[in-house]
Motif scaffolding. Sequence first.
Motif, PDB file in Angstrom:
ATOM      1  N   VAL A   1       1.153 -46.012  58.378  1.00 21.22           N
ATOM      2  CA  VAL A   1       1.522 -46.153  59.790  1.00 21.22           C
ATOM      3  C   VAL A   1       0.905 -47.380  60.419  1.00 21.22           C
ATOM      4  CG1 VAL A   1       1.465 -45.056  62.064  1.00 21.22           C
ATOM      5  CG2 VAL A   1       1.796 -43.655  60.013  1.00 21.22           C
ATOM      6  N   ILE A   2      -0.419 -47.532  60.289  1.00 26.19           N
ATOM      7  CA  ILE A   2      -1.094 -48.610  61.002  1.00 26.19           C
ATOM      8  C   ILE A   2      -2.431 -48.918  60.343  1.00 26.19           C
ATOM      9  CG2 ILE A   2      -2.257 -47.076  62.633  1.00 26.19           C
ATOM     10  CD1 ILE A   2      -1.828 -49.209  64.802  1.00 26.19           C
ATOM     11  N   LEU A   3      -2.836 -50.182  60.444  1.00 25.86           N
ATOM     12  CA  LEU A   3      -4.161 -50.616  60.003  1.00 25.86           C
ATOM     13  C   LEU A   3      -5.055 -50.720  61.226  1.00 25.86           C
ATOM     14  CD1 LEU A   3      -6.043 -51.746  57.736  1.00 25.86           C
ATOM     15  CD2 LEU A   3      -5.234 -54.024  58.401  1.00 25.86           C
ATOM     16  N   LEU A   4      -6.170 -49.998  61.208  1.00 23.12           N
ATOM     17  CA  LEU A   4      -7.102 -49.972  62.334  1.00 23.12           C
ATOM     18  C   LEU A   4      -8.403 -50.664  61.946  1.00 23.12           C
ATOM     19  CD1 LEU A   4      -6.426 -46.256  63.256  1.00 23.12           C
ATOM     20  CD2 LEU A   4      -5.724 -48.242  64.609  1.00 23.12           C
ATOM     21  N   PRO A   5      -9.147 -51.160  62.946  1.00 23.51           N
ATOM     22  CA  PRO A   5     -10.404 -51.854  62.631  1.00 23.51           C
ATOM     23  C   PRO A   5     -11.364 -50.963  61.847  1.00 23.51           C
ATOM     24  CG  PRO A   5      -9.784 -52.213  64.923  1.00 23.51           C
ATOM     25  CD  PRO A   5      -8.857 -51.167  64.390  1.00 23.51           C
ATOM     26  N   ARG A   6     -12.149 -51.607  61.004  1.00 24.11           N
ATOM     27  CA  ARG A   6     -13.079 -50.859  60.162  1.00 24.11           C
ATOM     28  C   ARG A   6     -14.104 -50.099  60.982  1.00 24.11           C
ATOM     29  NH1 ARG A   6     -14.591 -50.732  55.023  1.00 24.11           N
ATOM     30  NH2 ARG A   6     -13.079 -52.338  54.475  1.00 24.11           N
ATOM     31  N   ASP A   7     -14.522 -50.659  62.136  1.00 22.13           N
ATOM     32  CA  ASP A   7     -15.565 -50.025  62.939  1.00 22.13           C
ATOM     33  C   ASP A   7     -15.011 -49.085  64.011  1.00 22.13           C
ATOM     34  OD1 ASP A   7     -14.391 -51.967  64.474  1.00 22.13           O
ATOM     35  OD2 ASP A   7     -16.266 -52.855  65.201  1.00 22.13           O
ATOM     36  N   ALA A   8     -13.705 -48.824  64.017  1.00 22.16           N
ATOM     37  CA  ALA A   8     -13.105 -47.932  65.027  1.00 22.16           C
ATOM     38  C   ALA A   8     -13.535 -46.485  64.781  1.00 22.16           C
ATOM     39  CB  ALA A   8     -11.592 -48.051  64.995  1.00 22.16           C
ATOM     40  N   ASP A   9     -13.920 -45.806  65.859  1.00 18.51           N
ATOM     41  CA  ASP A   9     -14.295 -44.392  65.770  1.00 18.51           C
ATOM     42  C   ASP A   9     -13.025 -43.553  65.913  1.00 18.51           C
ATOM     43  OD1 ASP A   9     -15.318 -41.868  65.901  1.00 18.51           O
ATOM     44  OD2 ASP A   9     -16.736 -42.269  67.531  1.00 18.51           O
TER      45      ASP A   9
ATOM     46  N   HIS B   1      -1.961 -35.908  57.964  1.00 14.17           N
ATOM     47  CA  HIS B   1      -2.279 -37.323  57.884  1.00 14.17           C
ATOM     48  C   HIS B   1      -3.449 -37.555  56.938  1.00 14.17           C
ATOM     49  CE1 HIS B   1      -5.196 -35.720  60.729  1.00 14.17           C
ATOM     50  NE2 HIS B   1      -5.963 -36.759  60.436  1.00 14.17           N
ATOM     51  N   ARG B   2      -3.718 -38.808  56.692  1.00 15.12           N
ATOM     52  CA  ARG B   2      -4.874 -39.187  55.885  1.00 15.12           C
ATOM     53  C   ARG B   2      -5.327 -40.571  56.330  1.00 15.12           C
ATOM     54  NH1 ARG B   2      -8.013 -38.429  51.738  1.00 15.12           N
ATOM     55  NH2 ARG B   2      -8.483 -40.071  50.254  1.00 15.12           N
ATOM     56  N   ILE B   3      -6.634 -40.815  56.282  1.00  8.36           N
ATOM     57  CA  ILE B   3      -7.184 -42.125  56.618  1.00  8.36           C
ATOM     58  C   ILE B   3      -7.945 -42.641  55.408  1.00  8.36           C
ATOM     59  CG2 ILE B   3      -8.817 -43.371  58.074  1.00  8.36           C
ATOM     60  CD1 ILE B   3      -8.062 -41.451  60.347  1.00  8.36           C
ATOM     61  N   THR B   4      -7.596 -43.833  54.964  1.00  2.18           N
ATOM     62  CA  THR B   4      -8.266 -44.431  53.806  1.00  2.18           C
ATOM     63  C   THR B   4      -8.977 -45.707  54.215  1.00  2.18           C
ATOM     64  OG1 THR B   4      -6.268 -45.654  53.172  1.00  2.18           O
ATOM     65  CG2 THR B   4      -6.581 -43.465  52.211  1.00  2.18           C
TER      66      THR B   4
ATOM     67  N   ASP C   1      -9.975 -52.886  52.277  1.00  6.48           N
ATOM     68  CA  ASP C   1     -10.846 -54.060  52.427  1.00  6.48           C
ATOM     69  C   ASP C   1     -10.797 -54.631  53.830  1.00  6.48           C
ATOM     70  OD1 ASP C   1     -11.604 -53.876  49.790  1.00  6.48           O
ATOM     71  OD2 ASP C   1     -10.061 -55.273  49.075  1.00  6.48           O
ATOM     72  N   ASP C   2      -9.631 -54.535  54.482  1.00  4.21           N
ATOM     73  CA  ASP C   2      -9.469 -55.153  55.794  1.00  4.21           C
ATOM     74  C   ASP C   2      -9.483 -54.155  56.950  1.00  4.21           C
ATOM     75  OD1 ASP C   2      -7.198 -54.083  54.776  1.00  4.21           O
ATOM     76  OD2 ASP C   2      -5.850 -55.706  55.370  1.00  4.21           O
ATOM     77  N   GLY C   3      -9.801 -52.885  56.692  1.00  2.00           N
ATOM     78  CA  GLY C   3      -9.892 -51.908  57.766  1.00  2.00           C
ATOM     79  C   GLY C   3      -9.566 -50.495  57.315  1.00  2.00           C
ATOM     80  N   GLN C   4      -9.245 -49.627  58.287  1.00  2.00           N
ATOM     81  CA  GLN C   4      -8.905 -48.239  58.018  1.00  2.00           C
ATOM     82  C   GLN C   4      -7.386 -48.056  58.165  1.00  2.00           C
ATOM     83  OE1 GLN C   4     -11.978 -45.336  59.769  1.00  2.00           O
ATOM     84  NE2 GLN C   4     -12.151 -47.075  61.163  1.00  2.00           N
ATOM     85  N   VAL C   5      -6.773 -47.415  57.171  1.00  2.00           N
ATOM     86  CA  VAL C   5      -5.326 -47.227  57.188  1.00  2.00           C
ATOM     87  C   VAL C   5      -5.020 -45.778  57.514  1.00  2.00           C
ATOM     88  CG1 VAL C   5      -3.201 -47.319  55.840  1.00  2.00           C
ATOM     89  CG2 VAL C   5      -4.962 -49.072  55.515  1.00  2.00           C
ATOM     90  N   LEU C   6      -4.139 -45.592  58.504  1.00  2.00           N
ATOM     91  CA  LEU C   6      -3.680 -44.261  58.885  1.00  2.00           C
ATOM     92  C   LEU C   6      -2.350 -43.988  58.187  1.00  2.00           C
ATOM     93  CD1 LEU C   6      -3.759 -41.667  60.629  1.00  2.00           C
ATOM     94  CD2 LEU C   6      -2.685 -42.993  62.469  1.00  2.00           C
ATOM     95  N   TRP C   7      -2.308 -42.881  57.428  1.00  2.00           N
ATOM     96  CA  TRP C   7      -1.110 -42.485  56.682  1.00  2.00           C
ATOM     97  C   TRP C   7      -0.546 -41.195  57.285  1.00  2.00           C
ATOM     98  CZ3 TRP C   7       0.185 -45.419  52.224  1.00  2.00           C
ATOM     99  CH2 TRP C   7      -0.805 -46.313  51.796  1.00  2.00           C
ATOM    100  N   LEU C   8       0.770 -41.043  57.194  1.00  4.76           N
ATOM    101  CA  LEU C   8       1.463 -39.862  57.706  1.00  4.76           C
ATOM    102  C   LEU C   8       2.138 -39.131  56.549  1.00  4.76           C
ATOM    103  CD1 LEU C   8       2.570 -38.168  60.131  1.00  4.76           C
ATOM    104  CD2 LEU C   8       4.516 -39.748  60.164  1.00  4.76           C
TER     105      LEU C   8
END
Length: 283
Positions: free
Chosen positions: A4-12, A27-30, A33-40
Motif C-alpha cells: 500500500v505505502i512506504l512510511l518513514p522508518r522512524d514513524a510511530d 495487514h502487515r508491516i515490514t 531498507d528505505d522505511g516501513q512498508v504497509l501491506w494489505l
Amino acid sequence: MYRVILLPRDADLRELRQALWAHRIGHRITEEDDGQVLWLVDPSQLEALRGLLEQWQRGEPLMPAGGKPNRGGGSQWLTPFRCAPVTSLALGLCLLVFAATWLFGDLVIAALTIVPVGIVDGQPVTGSLAEGLASGQVWRLLSPIFLHFGWMHLIFNMLWLWFFGRQIEAIHGGRRMLTLLLLSGIGGNLAQYATGIVLFGGMSGVDFALLGYVWLMSRRRPGSGFFVPQMLVVFMLAWMVFTMTDVAALVGFGNVANEAHLGGLVVGLVLGWYHSRQKRHQR
C-alpha cells in the motif's frame, strides 16, 4: 498481499495498527531498507484502509471517544484470531487435548497415538498403523500433533505455531495454512513412525514446516511480505541438530521426536520452494 505505502522508518505506527485491527483490516508491516512498508491482505478493504491512513496522516483521532472501535464492539481482542482461523483452531485443539489429557490421562493419549494402544494382562500392547487404518481410524495419521506431554512442550510449540501461522494466513490465506498443517503433520508423524517409535506427539514438526516455508518465501520472494529473523532460523535449526546428538540425552533432552522435526521441515521447504515459483500480483 498488496503493498500500500512506504512510511518513514522512524514513524510511530502503533495507533494506526490499533485502528486497523479494530476495523478488522488484515495487514502487515515490514521493515525495508528505505522505511516501513504497509501491506494489505484483502484488496476489497483498500478504501477503508486509505481512509484511516489519511486520518492518521492528518493527525485526526482514529477511534471514537472512549477508545471503542468503530465496528466490532467489545470483541476487538478476538480480531487476531478471526484473521487466522486455521492457526487459532489448531492452537485451540492443542489446548483442549492438553486439558483432556490432564483430566482423563492415558485414555486420551491412547485415542490419539499413531497406532492403536490397548492393555493385555496389565501391559500396554500396540497395534500397527495398517491395522488402525484398516479399522477406519484414519485420524491417527494426524492426531499425534495435538498431543503434548508438559507445559513447556505445549507453550513453546504454541508460540511458534502462532508466530508463523498468522503470517501464512495473512499473506496466503487459511487454505494454504491448512495444507501445510495437514501435509507436515502427517509427513512428520510418518517419518517418526518409520523409526519404530509409536508413542510421540507435539506440534513441533508442523512448526518446523512453517519455519521452512516462511524462510524460503522470504528469501526467494522478498516482496511477498514474509519475514523471519535470521537468528530465529539459526536457533531453531541448531536446536534440531542439537537434539539429534548424544549430548542432548545427557542434559535431559533425549526424548525428542527428531524425525518428525526433520520430516516437517522437508515438507515446509518443498512447499515453500513450489509456491515461491508462482507468479503473484501485488500493488
